[in-house]
Design a protein around this motif. Structure first.
Motif, PDB file in Angstrom:
ATOM      1  N   GLY A  63       0.803  -1.218   0.000  1.00 58.42           N
ATOM      2  CA  GLY A  63       0.000   0.000   0.000  1.00 58.42           C
ATOM      3  C   GLY A  63       0.831   1.261   0.000  1.00 58.42           C
ATOM      4  N   ILE A  64       2.004   1.221  -0.647  1.00 58.71           N
ATOM      5  CA  ILE A  64       2.881   2.395  -0.718  1.00 58.71           C
ATOM      6  C   ILE A  64       3.329   2.574  -2.161  1.00 58.71           C
ATOM      7  CG2 ILE A  64       3.688   2.172   1.665  1.00 58.71           C
ATOM      8  CD1 ILE A  64       6.151   0.728   0.624  1.00 58.71           C
ATOM      9  N   THR A  65       4.012   3.677  -2.409  1.00 62.42           N
ATOM     10  CA  THR A  65       4.527   3.920  -3.749  1.00 62.42           C
ATOM     11  C   THR A  65       5.826   3.157  -3.958  1.00 62.42           C
ATOM     12  OG1 THR A  65       5.789   5.850  -3.029  1.00 62.42           O
ATOM     13  CG2 THR A  65       3.511   6.225  -3.746  1.00 62.42           C
ATOM     14  N   ARG A  66       6.224   3.052  -5.212  1.00 60.86           N
ATOM     15  CA  ARG A  66       7.471   2.356  -5.522  1.00 60.86           C
ATOM     16  C   ARG A  66       8.668   3.125  -4.972  1.00 60.86           C
ATOM     17  NH1 ARG A  66      11.327   1.843  -9.577  1.00 60.86           N
ATOM     18  NH2 ARG A  66      11.915  -0.313 -10.071  1.00 60.86           N
ATOM     19  N   ARG A  67       8.597   4.453  -5.033  1.00 60.22           N
ATOM     20  CA  ARG A  67       9.687   5.267  -4.486  1.00 60.22           C
ATOM     21  C   ARG A  67       9.840   5.022  -2.987  1.00 60.22           C
ATOM     22  NH1 ARG A  67      12.341   9.920  -5.922  1.00 60.22           N
ATOM     23  NH2 ARG A  67      11.083  10.091  -7.811  1.00 60.22           N
ATOM     24  N   ARG A  68       8.709   4.944  -2.273  1.00 66.60           N
ATOM     25  CA  ARG A  68       8.757   4.695  -0.833  1.00 66.60           C
ATOM     26  C   ARG A  68       9.354   3.318  -0.547  1.00 66.60           C
ATOM     27  NH1 ARG A  68       9.987   5.606   4.156  1.00 66.60           N
ATOM     28  NH2 ARG A  68       8.601   4.629   5.694  1.00 66.60           N
ATOM     29  N   LEU A  69       9.059   2.342  -1.396  1.00 68.23           N
ATOM     30  CA  LEU A  69       9.613   1.000  -1.212  1.00 68.23           C
ATOM     31  C   LEU A  69      11.133   1.021  -1.360  1.00 68.23           C
ATOM     32  CD1 LEU A  69       9.132  -2.055  -0.827  1.00 68.23           C
ATOM     33  CD2 LEU A  69       8.890  -2.237  -3.315  1.00 68.23           C
ATOM     34  N   ILE A  70      11.635   1.759  -2.344  1.00 68.27           N
ATOM     35  CA  ILE A  70      13.086   1.853  -2.536  1.00 68.27           C
ATOM     36  C   ILE A  70      13.736   2.510  -1.320  1.00 68.27           C
ATOM     37  CG2 ILE A  70      14.908   2.779  -3.997  1.00 68.27           C
ATOM     38  CD1 ILE A  70      13.254   0.529  -5.259  1.00 68.27           C
ATOM     39  N   GLU A  71      13.074   3.513  -0.769  1.00 70.50           N
ATOM     40  CA  GLU A  71      13.607   4.177   0.426  1.00 70.50           C
ATOM     41  C   GLU A  71      13.708   3.198   1.595  1.00 70.50           C
ATOM     42  OE1 GLU A  71      10.979   7.399   1.101  1.00 70.50           O
ATOM     43  OE2 GLU A  71      11.738   8.630  -0.564  1.00 70.50           O
ATOM     44  N   ILE A  72      12.729   2.301   1.703  1.00 70.15           N
ATOM     45  CA  ILE A  72      12.765   1.310   2.785  1.00 70.15           C
ATOM     46  C   ILE A  72      13.923   0.339   2.573  1.00 70.15           C
ATOM     47  CG2 ILE A  72      11.497  -0.629   3.796  1.00 70.15           C
ATOM     48  CD1 ILE A  72       8.923   0.915   3.275  1.00 70.15           C
ATOM     49  N   PHE A  73      14.145  -0.079   1.316  1.00 72.28           N
ATOM     50  CA  PHE A  73      15.290  -0.947   1.021  1.00 72.28           C
ATOM     51  C   PHE A  73      16.592  -0.291   1.487  1.00 72.28           C
ATOM     52  CE2 PHE A  73      12.837  -2.958  -2.718  1.00 72.28           C
ATOM     53  CZ  PHE A  73      12.366  -3.967  -1.897  1.00 72.28           C
ATOM     54  N   ILE A  74      16.727   0.975   1.170  1.00 71.94           N
ATOM     55  CA  ILE A  74      17.965   1.685   1.514  1.00 71.94           C
ATOM     56  C   ILE A  74      18.082   1.853   3.024  1.00 71.94           C
ATOM     57  CG2 ILE A  74      19.194   3.874   1.245  1.00 71.94           C
ATOM     58  CD1 ILE A  74      17.882   4.112  -1.529  1.00 71.94           C
ATOM     59  N   LYS A  75      16.974   2.164   3.675  1.00 71.72           N
ATOM     60  CA  LYS A  75      17.008   2.391   5.119  1.00 71.72           C
ATOM     61  C   LYS A  75      17.401   1.130   5.878  1.00 71.72           C
ATOM     62  CE  LYS A  75      14.222   4.152   8.955  1.00 71.72           C
ATOM     63  NZ  LYS A  75      12.912   4.724   9.356  1.00 71.72           N
ATOM     64  N   GLU A 113       3.391   2.142   7.121  1.00 67.70           N
ATOM     65  CA  GLU A 113       2.027   2.661   7.178  1.00 67.70           C
ATOM     66  C   GLU A 113       1.530   2.855   5.749  1.00 67.70           C
ATOM     67  OE1 GLU A 113       1.831   6.163   9.469  1.00 67.70           O
ATOM     68  OE2 GLU A 113       2.482   5.216  11.341  1.00 67.70           O
ATOM     69  N   PRO A 114       0.565   2.065   5.315  1.00 69.45           N
ATOM     70  CA  PRO A 114       0.074   2.182   3.936  1.00 69.45           C
ATOM     71  C   PRO A 114      -0.518   3.563   3.674  1.00 69.45           C
ATOM     72  CG  PRO A 114      -0.680   0.138   4.956  1.00 69.45           C
ATOM     73  CD  PRO A 114      -0.088   0.965   6.052  1.00 69.45           C
ATOM     74  N   THR A 115      -0.151   4.119   2.549  1.00 69.25           N
ATOM     75  CA  THR A 115      -0.705   5.403   2.116  1.00 69.25           C
ATOM     76  C   THR A 115      -1.622   5.242   0.914  1.00 69.25           C
ATOM     77  OG1 THR A 115       1.238   5.771   0.719  1.00 69.25           O
ATOM     78  CG2 THR A 115       1.303   6.655   2.969  1.00 69.25           C
ATOM     79  N   LEU A 116      -1.622   4.036   0.334  1.00 68.17           N
ATOM     80  CA  LEU A 116      -2.476   3.731  -0.814  1.00 68.17           C
ATOM     81  C   LEU A 116      -3.293   2.485  -0.487  1.00 68.17           C
ATOM     82  CD1 LEU A 116       0.165   4.151  -3.674  1.00 68.17           C
ATOM     83  CD2 LEU A 116      -1.541   5.828  -2.951  1.00 68.17           C
ATOM     84  N   PRO A 117      -4.384   2.251  -1.204  1.00 64.43           N
ATOM     85  CA  PRO A 117      -5.142   1.005  -0.986  1.00 64.43           C
ATOM     86  C   PRO A 117      -4.255  -0.205  -1.227  1.00 64.43           C
ATOM     87  CG  PRO A 117      -6.408   2.546  -2.321  1.00 64.43           C
ATOM     88  CD  PRO A 117      -5.022   3.116  -2.204  1.00 64.43           C
ATOM     89  N   ARG A 118      -4.221  -1.096  -0.250  1.00 65.68           N
ATOM     90  CA  ARG A 118      -3.384  -2.293  -0.364  1.00 65.68           C
ATOM     91  C   ARG A 118      -4.041  -3.314  -1.279  1.00 65.68           C
ATOM     92  NH1 ARG A 118      -2.153  -4.824   5.148  1.00 65.68           N
ATOM     93  NH2 ARG A 118      -1.000  -6.204   3.749  1.00 65.68           N
ATOM     94  N   ARG A 119      -3.193  -4.115  -1.899  1.00 66.45           N
ATOM     95  CA  ARG A 119      -3.692  -5.180  -2.767  1.00 66.45           C
ATOM     96  C   ARG A 119      -2.850  -6.421  -2.538  1.00 66.45           C
ATOM     97  NH1 ARG A 119      -3.530  -4.827  -9.242  1.00 66.45           N
ATOM     98  NH2 ARG A 119      -1.470  -5.727  -8.881  1.00 66.45           N
ATOM     99  N   SER A 120      -3.528  -7.542  -2.371  1.00 64.33           N
ATOM    100  CA  SER A 120      -2.816  -8.805  -2.174  1.00 64.33           C
ATOM    101  C   SER A 120      -2.143  -9.218  -3.472  1.00 64.33           C
ATOM    102  CB  SER A 120      -3.788  -9.896  -1.720  1.00 64.33           C
ATOM    103  OG  SER A 120      -4.736 -10.135  -2.738  1.00 64.33           O
ATOM    104  N   PRO A 121      -1.198 -10.155  -3.431  1.00 62.66           N
ATOM    105  CA  PRO A 121      -0.471 -10.538  -4.641  1.00 62.66           C
ATOM    106  C   PRO A 121      -1.365 -10.993  -5.779  1.00 62.66           C
ATOM    107  CG  PRO A 121       0.605 -11.455  -2.704  1.00 62.66           C
ATOM    108  CD  PRO A 121      -0.670 -10.847  -2.240  1.00 62.66           C
ATOM    109  N   HIS A 122      -2.541 -11.583  -5.480  1.00 63.30           N
ATOM    110  CA  HIS A 122      -3.402 -12.098  -6.543  1.00 63.30           C
ATOM    111  C   HIS A 122      -4.708 -11.337  -6.650  1.00 63.30           C
ATOM    112  CE1 HIS A 122      -0.589 -15.361  -6.814  1.00 63.30           C
ATOM    113  NE2 HIS A 122      -0.748 -15.613  -5.542  1.00 63.30           N
ATOM    114  N   GLU A 123      -4.825 -10.255  -5.887  1.00 62.78           N
ATOM    115  CA  GLU A 123      -6.069  -9.492  -5.922  1.00 62.78           C
ATOM    116  C   GLU A 123      -6.197  -8.795  -7.263  1.00 62.78           C
ATOM    117  OE1 GLU A 123      -8.262  -5.862  -3.508  1.00 62.78           O
ATOM    118  OE2 GLU A 123      -6.449  -6.785  -2.722  1.00 62.78           O
TER     119      GLU A 123
END
Length: 360
Positions: free
Chosen positions: A34-46, A85-95
């Motif tokens: 439920g996050i953006t791709r940019r936010r995901l990259i930031e988490i990888f780096i953190k 903390e999700p900022t976008l609607p979450r979606r399961s892998p097969h949803e």
């Protein structure tokens, strides 16, 4: 990683994030969190988690060999987990995708049940990318062949799955191809042969009533199994129809053979009954000869007996002579009617002679 409801926070460790990063493309993983791709990259780096670049996913999609970077020791101030903390609607892998075929859906349901068990029972891992790819291939095959009346079902004991078509079963398997290589044995100069996974999938028709047609499809030369699915589906259909025709032919041959065998048995039994009845008729001829001799013998006794009142075993001789003549009347076939004679012969179906035919 916890799995809260939509909108709840997600707690994930470095190890889990590293595993998911190399299994799931970043845009899908971001949608799941439920996050953006940019936010995901930031988490990888953190969290100091190495993550694959676009070339990795291109090579993996093309079926080419790829290398995943290991998770190394992080700097001292690196956190071991993070709360997202999700900022976008979450979606399961097969949803949002097409639902799995019921058989594959049951596999996922069972795996989820095992993961939910408390330790040490809840040790089932998530599906690997290769396993999910297998499921997608099987999903296409299952849904296509089921339209033609082939019902897929599990065959865990035989390590595969079965397509049921009327009375026909076709056993198939989809596995990872393994290569037999030679490796040195630890602390010895000997070598041993081991099976190493190749990352390539192979689909096989393991058992089929009809042996004609192609039976194996292997990924090689950069051609993935997904491109072979139409050919696999067509071959399964042809194998089912050919097997059914062959099975019907064999069933018809078996039925005809059984009918011939039954006719032979009936004819053999009829001949045996006829022989037994003829033997019974011959016995009546022998009885006639014996009856004449007995008649002469009884007359001889009557003529030569001077005193009929002599007692033998509590009975006078006159009673003994009447006893002999009464049995002779039952034994003599000339005193029987034609109907009685042939009725008794008709009862002679088996070799043993009926007790009443003796008349004694």
């Amino acid at each position: 990683m916890n799995d809260p409801d939509k909108g709840a926070t997600i707690t994930i460790t470095r190890e889990e994030l590293h595993r998911r990063a190399w299994e799931t493309p970043p845009h899908e993983l971001a949608q799941e969190f439920g996050i953006t791709r940019r936010r995901l990259i930031e988490i990888f780096i953190k969290l100091a988690v190495p993550y694959p670049r676009r070339l990795y996913w291109r090579r993996k999609t093309a079926g080419k060999p790829v290398i995943a970077l290991n998770l190394t020791s992080p700097p001292q101030d690196t956190p071991q987990y993070i709360v997202i903390e999700p900022t976008l609607p979450r979606r399961s892998p097969h949803e949002g995708s097409v639902p799995w075929h019921p058989l594959i859906a049951s596999w996922h349901k069972e795996r989820a049940r095992l993961r939910a068990l408390p330790p040490p029972y809840g040790t089932a891992l998530d599906w690997t990318p290769l396993q999910l790819r297998q499921h997608k291939i099987l999903d296409m095959i299952f849904k296509a062949v089921q339209k033609d009346g082939l019902v897929p079902r599990d065959a865990r004991r035989e390590k595969g799955f079965i397509f049921q078509y009327q009375s026909i079963e076709i056993l198939c398997s989809l596995t990872e191809k393994k290569r037999r290589i030679q490796e040195p044995r630890v602390r010895t100069s000997e070598f041993v042969f081991v099976l190493k996974p190749t990352g390539n999938l192979v689909f096989k028709i393991e058992r089929c009533f009809a042996n004609n047609g192609r039976r194996e499809w292997l990924e090689e030369g950069g051609r993935r199994l997904e491109a072979m699915v139409p050919e696999i589906i067509s071959s399964i259909r042809e194998a089912a129809l050919a097997s059914l025709r062959l099975w019907q032919i064999q069933q018809e041959q078996t039925r005809k053979s059984a009918e011939v065998r039954e006719r032979r048995e009936v004819e053999a039994k009829r001949r045996q009954i006829d022989r037994n009845r003829w033997e019974a008729f011959i016995e009546y001829g022998h009885r006639l000869t014996v009856a004449d001799q007995l008649e002469k013998f009884i007359r001889h006794l009557e003529c030569t007996t001077s005193d009929f009142s002599v007692i033998i075993d509590g009975r006078p001789i006159s009673d003994w002579l009447r006893w002999a003549r009464s049995h002779l009347e039952k034994f003599d076939p000339r005193l029987l009617s034609t109907e009685a004679i042939f009725a008794e012969i008709a009862e002679r179906r088996d070799s043993p002679r009926p007790e009443k035919s003796a008349g004694l």
